[in-house]
Motif scaffolding. Structure first.
Motif, PDB file in Angstrom:
ATOM      1  N   THR A   7       0.757  -1.234  -0.163  1.00 23.21           N
ATOM      2  CA  THR A   7       0.025  -0.056   0.197  1.00 23.21           C
ATOM      3  C   THR A   7       0.776   1.391   0.020  1.00 23.21           C
ATOM      4  OG1 THR A   7      -0.264  -0.111   2.330  1.00 23.21           O
ATOM      5  CG2 THR A   7      -1.731  -1.116   1.139  1.00 23.21           C
ATOM      6  N   LYS A   8       2.152   1.181   0.463  1.00 18.38           N
ATOM      7  CA  LYS A   8       2.738   2.304   0.205  1.00 18.38           C
ATOM      8  C   LYS A   8       3.863   2.678  -1.024  1.00 18.38           C
ATOM      9  CE  LYS A   8       3.099   2.653   5.199  1.00 18.38           C
ATOM     10  NZ  LYS A   8       3.959   2.740   6.601  1.00 18.38           N
ATOM     11  N   LEU A   9       3.532   1.709  -1.949  1.00 19.57           N
ATOM     12  CA  LEU A   9       4.023   1.683  -3.399  1.00 19.57           C
ATOM     13  C   LEU A   9       4.033   3.096  -3.987  1.00 19.57           C
ATOM     14  CD1 LEU A   9       5.436  -0.667  -4.982  1.00 19.57           C
ATOM     15  CD2 LEU A   9       3.483  -0.740  -6.263  1.00 19.57           C
ATOM     16  N   ILE A  10       5.165   3.655  -4.376  1.00 16.78           N
ATOM     17  CA  ILE A  10       5.134   4.961  -5.298  1.00 16.78           C
ATOM     18  C   ILE A  10       5.358   4.713  -6.736  1.00 16.78           C
ATOM     19  CG2 ILE A  10       6.546   6.806  -5.469  1.00 16.78           C
ATOM     20  CD1 ILE A  10       7.260   6.749  -2.268  1.00 16.78           C
ATOM     21  N   ASP A  11       5.876   3.601  -7.162  1.00 14.90           N
ATOM     22  CA  ASP A  11       6.186   3.528  -8.329  1.00 14.90           C
ATOM     23  C   ASP A  11       5.993   2.035  -8.827  1.00 14.90           C
ATOM     24  OD1 ASP A  11       7.307   3.181 -10.927  1.00 14.90           O
ATOM     25  OD2 ASP A  11       9.339   4.161 -10.680  1.00 14.90           O
ATOM     26  N   LEU A  12       5.169   1.890  -9.886  1.00 13.82           N
ATOM     27  CA  LEU A  12       4.496   0.628 -10.285  1.00 13.82           C
ATOM     28  C   LEU A  12       4.785   0.439 -11.715  1.00 13.82           C
ATOM     29  CD1 LEU A  12       3.177  -2.305  -9.904  1.00 13.82           C
ATOM     30  CD2 LEU A  12       0.935  -0.980  -9.975  1.00 13.82           C
ATOM     31  N   THR A  13       5.304  -0.612 -12.435  1.00 10.24           N
ATOM     32  CA  THR A  13       5.737  -0.859 -13.635  1.00 10.24           C
ATOM     33  C   THR A  13       4.917  -2.308 -13.720  1.00 10.24           C
ATOM     34  OG1 THR A  13       7.534   0.452 -13.920  1.00 10.24           O
ATOM     35  CG2 THR A  13       7.182  -1.210 -15.591  1.00 10.24           C
ATOM     36  N   ILE A  14       4.344  -2.275 -14.959  1.00  7.44           N
ATOM     37  CA  ILE A  14       3.736  -3.791 -15.264  1.00  7.44           C
ATOM     38  C   ILE A  14       4.099  -3.956 -16.533  1.00  7.44           C
ATOM     39  CG2 ILE A  14       1.545  -5.104 -15.564  1.00  7.44           C
ATOM     40  CD1 ILE A  14       0.214  -3.255 -13.468  1.00  7.44           C
ATOM     41  N   TRP A  15       4.906  -5.120 -16.944  1.00  5.45           N
ATOM     42  CA  TRP A  15       5.344  -5.089 -18.134  1.00  5.45           C
ATOM     43  C   TRP A  15       5.165  -6.529 -18.657  1.00  5.45           C
ATOM     44  CZ3 TRP A  15       9.647  -7.845 -20.265  1.00  5.45           C
ATOM     45  CH2 TRP A  15       9.960  -7.746 -21.534  1.00  5.45           C
ATOM     46  N   ALA A  16       4.418  -6.696 -19.757  1.00  8.69           N
ATOM     47  CA  ALA A  16       4.301  -8.094 -20.239  1.00  8.69           C
ATOM     48  C   ALA A  16       3.612  -9.025 -19.503  1.00  8.69           C
ATOM     49  CB  ALA A  16       5.549  -8.315 -21.076  1.00  8.69           C
ATOM     50  N   ALA A  17       2.913  -8.598 -18.533  1.00  3.40           N
ATOM     51  CA  ALA A  17       2.088  -9.300 -17.473  1.00  3.40           C
ATOM     52  C   ALA A  17       0.964 -10.015 -18.388  1.00  3.40           C
ATOM     53  CB  ALA A  17       1.664  -8.764 -16.464  1.00  3.40           C
TER      54      ALA A  17
END
Length: 136
Positions: A7-17
């Motif tokens: 819940t404290k995540l600042i940067d999220l990258t979702i690639w080829a999921a």
């Protein structure tokens, strides 16, 4: 899912999921998220209105993943959004609609790139000297 526990995540990258379908609950889990990058998730059904639960988002990047919704949904991020990049999709075009001028008064928006967003309307001749004040 386990990702939503951060819940404290600042940067999220979702690639080829290998995501297939809708995941609105995933995006309800990150109230501190400042950067969201989604790339090459062709089967993900992703809506702009998911961003309502990311109130401090500064950067939105999407390529290879079709997006849906009205550009007006981004207004909830008016005071934080600095960069919008919507690139090519793997198939078809984005199902985003609305008016480009809905973003004209975003005080921190520096970068704006939209590709294959045929349903977003607007005429650059309508842009006034006070519109898009920080756009580079």
């Amino acid at each position: 899912g386990i990702v939503s526990n951060f819940t404290k995540l600042i940067d999220l990258t979702i690639w080829a999921a290998p995501l297939n379908g809708r995941y609105p609950i995933l995006f309800n889990s990150f109230p501190l998220l400042e950067s969201l990058k989604i790339s090459n998730c062709g089967c993900l059904i992703w809506h702009l209105d998911y961003l309502v639960s990311c109130p401090v988002l500064k950067e939105l990047y999407c390529e290879g993943t079709p997006m849906q919704g009205n550009i007006n949904c981004l207004r909830v991020l008016k005071d934080t959004l600095e960069s919008i990049s919507i690139g090519e999709t793997l198939v078809g075009t984005h199902m985003i609609e609305g008016n480009l001028m809905d973003l004209a008064d975003f005080p921190h928006l520096k970068d704006l790139f939209m590709f294959t967003v045929d349903r977003v309307k607007g005429d650059i001749r309508d842009i006034g000297e006070n519109d898009f004040p920080m756009l580079e």
